[in-house]
Design a protein around this motif. Structure first.
Motif, PDB file in Angstrom:
ATOM      1  N   GLU A  40      60.228   6.327  94.981  1.00  0.00           N
ATOM      2  CA  GLU A  40      58.420   6.375  94.709  1.00  0.00           C
ATOM      3  C   GLU A  40      58.530   5.899  95.657  1.00  0.00           C
ATOM      4  OE1 GLU A  40      58.864   4.089  90.871  1.00  0.00           O
ATOM      5  OE2 GLU A  40      59.355   6.268  89.748  1.00  0.00           O
ATOM      6  N   ILE A  75      53.986   1.435  92.184  1.00  0.00           N
ATOM      7  CA  ILE A  75      53.786   2.644  92.144  1.00  0.00           C
ATOM      8  C   ILE A  75      52.385   2.955  92.245  1.00  0.00           C
ATOM      9  CG2 ILE A  75      54.106   5.138  91.430  1.00  0.00           C
ATOM     10  CD1 ILE A  75      56.231   3.809  89.327  1.00  0.00           C
ATOM     11  N   LEU A  77      50.507   6.146  93.101  1.00  0.00           N
ATOM     12  CA  LEU A  77      50.454   7.603  93.156  1.00  0.00           C
ATOM     13  C   LEU A  77      49.869   8.720  93.542  1.00  0.00           C
ATOM     14  CD1 LEU A  77      50.377   6.451  89.250  1.00  0.00           C
ATOM     15  CD2 LEU A  77      51.816   7.175  90.108  1.00  0.00           C
ATOM     16  N   GLU A  93      48.515  13.570  94.262  1.00  0.00           N
ATOM     17  CA  GLU A  93      49.812  12.685  93.565  1.00  0.00           C
ATOM     18  C   GLU A  93      50.822  13.333  94.491  1.00  0.00           C
ATOM     19  OE1 GLU A  93      50.516  14.040  90.214  1.00  0.00           O
ATOM     20  OE2 GLU A  93      48.439  14.390  89.199  1.00  0.00           O
ATOM     21  N   ASN A  94      51.630  11.693  94.625  1.00  0.00           N
ATOM     22  CA  ASN A  94      52.861  11.636  95.137  1.00  0.00           C
ATOM     23  C   ASN A  94      53.718  12.194  95.109  1.00  0.00           C
ATOM     24  OD1 ASN A  94      53.371   9.784  93.351  1.00  0.00           O
ATOM     25  ND2 ASN A  94      54.466   8.688  94.636  1.00  0.00           N
ATOM     26  N   LYS A  95      54.011  12.674  94.073  1.00  0.00           N
ATOM     27  CA  LYS A  95      55.354  13.502  93.615  1.00  0.00           C
ATOM     28  C   LYS A  95      55.816  15.026  94.306  1.00  0.00           C
ATOM     29  CE  LYS A  95      52.950  15.499  89.920  1.00  0.00           C
ATOM     30  NZ  LYS A  95      52.823  15.754  88.052  1.00  0.00           N
TER      31      LYS A  95
END
Length: 192
Positions: A40, A75, A77, A93-95
């Motif tokens: 993360e 985090i 995000l 989104e960072n995912k």
């Protein structure tokens, strides 16, 4: 010779078996928890708290305050991407992982996720052909009219700005959370 059978106690193995199963289960859950992906993006945030210190001098009570800095990870995000050459900026989104590819009609920016990609095609020609491309103000992309094509597993939005043709393709595979993410992506898309 007398037999002393009353000194031999029978062991009850069931309590040991149940105890062993309980310990194995807890150990397994701990291993799974520790093995989870912890990749993360982290921003460090400083929290300042005041802790009172009490000093006793000659039967007098004196209170002082001490400042303690604590680093607490938070985090991140949302990521930002800006590309002046291709004339757009967007938050996502960072995912997702960004991949950039050259294609015949221009460039392809893939905001990759195993559940469904969001792709931005930019070029002087369209990345796909349709005879129904009619712009409306039903969905404005940074104030510009767009053409929307939507089916059960994806949404495609075409828009033109400064001689560039943009196609934003959200493959959501019918998943509600990805549809919501797609709408946020479209809201955050800006021309620069």
């Amino acid at each position: 010779m007398t037999q002393r059978t009353n000194l031999t106690t029978k062991h009850n193995p069931i309590k040991y078996v149940l105890g062993s199963i309980l310990l194995l289960t807890i150990s397994g859950l701990g291993i799974v928890w520790m093995g989870q992906d912890k990749n993360e993006s982290v921003i460090e945030e400083t929290i300042v708290s005041k802790t009172p210190t009490v000093i006793i001098e000659k039967e007098e009570l004196v209170t002082t305050a001490t400042t303690v800095a604590t680093i607490v990870p938070t985090i991140k995000l949302i990521e930002s991407y800006e590309n002046p050459d291709d004339g757009f900026a967007v938050k996502y989104e960072n995912k997702r992982k960004l991949l950039i590819e050259n294609e015949e009609s221009g460039k392809r920016f893939v905001f990759s996720n195993s559940l469904g990609n969001i792709t931005v095609h930019v070029g002087k020609k369209w990345s796909w052909l349709t005879s129904e491309r009619i712009y409306t103000d039903n969905l404005l992309i940074d104030g510009e009219k767009s053409y929307v094509y939507e089916i059960s597993n994806q949404k495609i939005v075409d828009v033109e700005k400064n001689d560039n043709k943009y196609t934003i393709q959200c493959v959501h595979n019918g998943r509600t959370e990805l549809k919501i993410e797609c709408e946020k992506f479209l809201e955050n898309f800006q021309f620069i």
